[in-house]
Design a protein around this motif. Sequence first.
Motif, PDB file in Angstrom:
ATOM      1  N   ILE A 201       0.824  -1.213   0.000  1.00 54.16           N
ATOM      2  CA  ILE A 201       0.000   0.000   0.000  1.00 54.16           C
ATOM      3  C   ILE A 201       0.860   1.266   0.000  1.00 54.16           C
ATOM      4  CG2 ILE A 201      -1.618   1.362   1.398  1.00 54.16           C
ATOM      5  CD1 ILE A 201      -2.989  -0.824  -0.151  1.00 54.16           C
ATOM      6  N   PRO A 202       1.915   1.398   0.850  1.00 60.34           N
ATOM      7  CA  PRO A 202       2.716   2.635   0.842  1.00 60.34           C
ATOM      8  C   PRO A 202       3.406   2.921  -0.482  1.00 60.34           C
ATOM      9  CG  PRO A 202       3.091   1.403   2.879  1.00 60.34           C
ATOM     10  CD  PRO A 202       2.296   0.506   1.975  1.00 60.34           C
ATOM     11  N   ARG A 203       3.605   1.870  -1.336  1.00 60.77           N
ATOM     12  CA  ARG A 203       4.264   2.108  -2.619  1.00 60.77           C
ATOM     13  C   ARG A 203       3.319   2.712  -3.651  1.00 60.77           C
ATOM     14  NH1 ARG A 203       5.994  -3.539  -2.452  1.00 60.77           N
ATOM     15  NH2 ARG A 203       7.808  -3.755  -1.089  1.00 60.77           N
ATOM     16  N   LEU A 204       2.028   2.660  -3.408  1.00 60.96           N
ATOM     17  CA  LEU A 204       1.054   3.192  -4.368  1.00 60.96           C
ATOM     18  C   LEU A 204       0.943   4.707  -4.193  1.00 60.96           C
ATOM     19  CD1 LEU A 204      -1.763   0.506  -4.046  1.00 60.96           C
ATOM     20  CD2 LEU A 204       0.043   0.648  -5.760  1.00 60.96           C
ATOM     21  N   GLU A 205       1.130   5.450  -5.281  1.00 62.07           N
ATOM     22  CA  GLU A 205       1.065   6.908  -5.222  1.00 62.07           C
ATOM     23  C   GLU A 205      -0.375   7.391  -5.368  1.00 62.07           C
ATOM     24  OE1 GLU A 205       3.598   8.498  -8.171  1.00 62.07           O
ATOM     25  OE2 GLU A 205       5.454   7.699  -7.299  1.00 62.07           O
ATOM     26  N   ALA A 206      -0.684   8.459  -4.649  1.00 66.93           N
ATOM     27  CA  ALA A 206      -1.996   9.128  -4.724  1.00 66.93           C
ATOM     28  C   ALA A 206      -3.145   8.171  -4.442  1.00 66.93           C
ATOM     29  CB  ALA A 206      -2.183   9.787  -6.090  1.00 66.93           C
ATOM     30  N   LEU A 207      -2.965   7.282  -3.463  1.00 70.17           N
ATOM     31  CA  LEU A 207      -4.023   6.350  -3.098  1.00 70.17           C
ATOM     32  C   LEU A 207      -5.007   7.051  -2.159  1.00 70.17           C
ATOM     33  CD1 LEU A 207      -4.934   3.375  -3.362  1.00 70.17           C
ATOM     34  CD2 LEU A 207      -3.716   2.928  -1.220  1.00 70.17           C
ATOM     35  N   ASP A 208      -6.310   6.836  -2.401  1.00 70.75           N
ATOM     36  CA  ASP A 208      -7.341   7.521  -1.620  1.00 70.75           C
ATOM     37  C   ASP A 208      -8.008   6.632  -0.577  1.00 70.75           C
ATOM     38  OD1 ASP A 208      -7.233  10.072  -3.014  1.00 70.75           O
ATOM     39  OD2 ASP A 208      -8.025   8.966  -4.731  1.00 70.75           O
ATOM     40  N   ALA A 209      -8.139   5.321  -0.824  1.00 71.54           N
ATOM     41  CA  ALA A 209      -8.827   4.441   0.127  1.00 71.54           C
ATOM     42  C   ALA A 209      -8.434   2.998  -0.142  1.00 71.54           C
ATOM     43  CB  ALA A 209     -10.339   4.600   0.027  1.00 71.54           C
ATOM     44  N   VAL A 210      -8.665   2.136   0.887  1.00 69.61           N
ATOM     45  CA  VAL A 210      -8.382   0.705   0.788  1.00 69.61           C
ATOM     46  C   VAL A 210      -9.654  -0.058   1.150  1.00 69.61           C
ATOM     47  CG1 VAL A 210      -7.019  -1.210   1.704  1.00 69.61           C
ATOM     48  CG2 VAL A 210      -5.952   1.024   1.355  1.00 69.61           C
ATOM     49  N   VAL A 211      -9.956  -1.103   0.382  1.00 71.98           N
ATOM     50  CA  VAL A 211     -11.094  -1.972   0.653  1.00 71.98           C
ATOM     51  C   VAL A 211     -10.560  -3.374   0.921  1.00 71.98           C
ATOM     52  CG1 VAL A 211     -13.245  -2.960  -0.211  1.00 71.98           C
ATOM     53  CG2 VAL A 211     -12.636  -0.599  -0.776  1.00 71.98           C
ATOM     54  N   ILE A 212     -10.885  -3.923   2.110  1.00 70.45           N
ATOM     55  CA  ILE A 212     -10.553  -5.303   2.440  1.00 70.45           C
ATOM     56  C   ILE A 212     -11.831  -6.112   2.301  1.00 70.45           C
ATOM     57  CG2 ILE A 212      -9.685  -6.855   4.205  1.00 70.45           C
ATOM     58  CD1 ILE A 212      -8.191  -4.517   5.422  1.00 70.45           C
ATOM     59  N   ALA A 213     -11.857  -7.100   1.409  1.00 69.38           N
ATOM     60  CA  ALA A 213     -13.118  -7.770   1.081  1.00 69.38           C
ATOM     61  C   ALA A 213     -12.916  -9.269   0.964  1.00 69.38           C
ATOM     62  CB  ALA A 213     -13.693  -7.214  -0.224  1.00 69.38           C
ATOM     63  N   ARG A 214     -13.991  -9.999   1.305  1.00 70.42           N
ATOM     64  CA  ARG A 214     -14.121 -11.423   1.022  1.00 70.42           C
ATOM     65  C   ARG A 214     -15.591 -11.778   1.206  1.00 70.42           C
ATOM     66  NH1 ARG A 214     -12.622 -16.409   3.844  1.00 70.42           N
ATOM     67  NH2 ARG A 214     -14.654 -16.949   2.978  1.00 70.42           N
ATOM     68  N   GLY A 215     -15.982 -12.924   0.667  1.00 67.85           N
ATOM     69  CA  GLY A 215     -17.362 -13.361   0.794  1.00 67.85           C
ATOM     70  C   GLY A 215     -17.646 -13.962   2.160  1.00 67.85           C
ATOM     71  N   GLY A 216     -18.852 -14.509   2.312  1.00 73.59           N
ATOM     72  CA  GLY A 216     -19.245 -15.105   3.586  1.00 73.59           C
ATOM     73  C   GLY A 216     -18.568 -16.437   3.827  1.00 73.59           C
ATOM     74  N   GLY A 217     -18.783 -16.984   5.012  1.00 78.36           N
ATOM     75  CA  GLY A 217     -18.201 -18.269   5.362  1.00 78.36           C
ATOM     76  C   GLY A 217     -18.418 -18.565   6.828  1.00 78.36           C
ATOM     77  N   SER A 218     -17.852 -19.687   7.264  1.00 78.57           N
ATOM     78  CA  SER A 218     -17.980 -20.068   8.660  1.00 78.57           C
ATOM     79  C   SER A 218     -17.056 -19.206   9.510  1.00 78.57           C
ATOM     80  CB  SER A 218     -17.619 -21.550   8.828  1.00 78.57           C
ATOM     81  OG  SER A 218     -16.250 -21.758   8.489  1.00 78.57           O
ATOM     82  N   ILE A 219     -17.201 -19.368  10.812  1.00 80.48           N
ATOM     83  CA  ILE A 219     -16.361 -18.586  11.712  1.00 80.48           C
ATOM     84  C   ILE A 219     -14.890 -18.956  11.571  1.00 80.48           C
ATOM     85  CG2 ILE A 219     -16.647 -20.201  13.639  1.00 80.48           C
ATOM     86  CD1 ILE A 219     -16.673 -17.724  15.477  1.00 80.48           C
ATOM     87  N   GLU A 220     -14.643 -20.234  11.211  1.00 77.80           N
ATOM     88  CA  GLU A 220     -13.251 -20.635  10.991  1.00 77.80           C
ATOM     89  C   GLU A 220     -12.699 -19.949   9.750  1.00 77.80           C
ATOM     90  OE1 GLU A 220     -15.717 -22.686  11.488  1.00 77.80           O
ATOM     91  OE2 GLU A 220     -15.288 -23.925  13.260  1.00 77.80           O
TER      92      GLU A 220
END
Length: 503
Positions: A201-220
Amino acid sequence: MKATGTLDFQNDIRTVFTVSELTEGIGLAIEGAFPGFLHVEGEVSNLKESSSGHAYFTLKDSSSQIRGVFFRGQRRNDRFLPRDGDQVLATGRLTLYRPRGEYQIVVHAMEPAGIGKFFLEFRRVQHKLQEEGLLRADRKRPLPSYPFKIALVTSLKGAVVWDFLRIAESRNPSVSIVILPVRVQGEGAVEDIVDALTQRIPRLEALDAVVIARGGGSIEDLWPFNSERLARTILSCPVPVVSAVGHETNVTIADLVSDLRVATPSEAAEKLVPHSGELQRRIKGAFDRLTHVLLNELRKENLRYFRARDRLFLWPHQIVSCHQRRERSEGRLISIVERKNHAFSMERQEIHQRLEQTVFHLLRQKRAFLEKTASRIKTPYALYVLKRERQESLKGRLQANIARVFSVSSRSREGVQERLVKSMSNRLEEFRSIHRKLTERLQAATPFSALEKGFAILFHAHDRTLVSPARLPHSGEILLARIPGFEIGLEVRSVETWTGDGR
């Protein structure tokens, strides 16, 4: 012997207990040794549900077992009901069922084994971060209104990437999406996500936001997102972070520490990427407002220009009129001075004539007196025959008196002339003083003399007439204030009566 409290087992061999007394003593010993709630993990067997809604079962492991009961009132608050062979974590109190002399656990809550451990670890991390003040709402950063570059941290497997790209493309194709592929479950997932946030992430210039995503699943499956290490990494991220992990019912530590938590990756794209149509409408609105402001300013500048041009064309006429009024005033002043000088000359001649007449009249009186005296001296010679010496003496005294009279008359004439000259000089100086005062009063009477004292002359802007008590301005009217070398435009806000006594 009745059992009350803790029984004394150091008894005599002759002491005999009933079955109830012994059972009560055992019950008190068991319940006293394990007070409060216990957490017991084991395999469910012999599960039976009675018609009353109670569930009876056995918890066992490889070498022991214990009876358990799950009453209907407690089951209403717990949606999980195990089956034979399930590994569960039961929470309840250890009691002794007196009628049968069997100890058992009265369950208050039950959940699958393993999930309980996850839940306890989740609560521990949440409580620790909360104590440090890292979960406060005022700590969360606002999302950028118009982002140009967004980083998507997720796995390339599944539909998360394509759902996010499809929504972002449909809303605003100009927004750049940088995909950072990572593992989102299993061993090494935490390390991948932390490495993406701290190294890539720090290497990306002019970055405005980050999205951490994944689908559903069990608690494990979702457990990597409950890592304390990942939570602190998200908190130290230099740009706002959006968490789109699991579904609406799944809450992770990453959701709690992120600046925004959404249910799905599609919702994250909708929250972050502004719609191009809406941007165009805002830009058009801003352009229309700017155009309106510029047109208003242009109209005001045109109005100022035309007013300045009108004043420029009126100035020569005003200058000529001012010179004409000044010439008329000077002519009237010269006429007044000439009349005063003529009157002064006539008065001076009249005074001179009166003085000459007075002097001549006095001389005639003296001459008549002398002639009369001389005639008296020429009386008949017989009057003086008696004493000739007396006549001679009288003649001498008479001649001395005549000489003295002529001397006094000469000195009186010279004094009169000196007084006349002095009186005329004083009179002339008095007239000069009157002339100067009249000249000063005439100059002070002109309206432009007030400008040199720091005052200003007010004109009505539309007809350039003087503001006077007979013609007061009204609210909103434009006035012109003239001071030496300048002319200032004024707008009347209000007109108030001034009594001169400060009220």
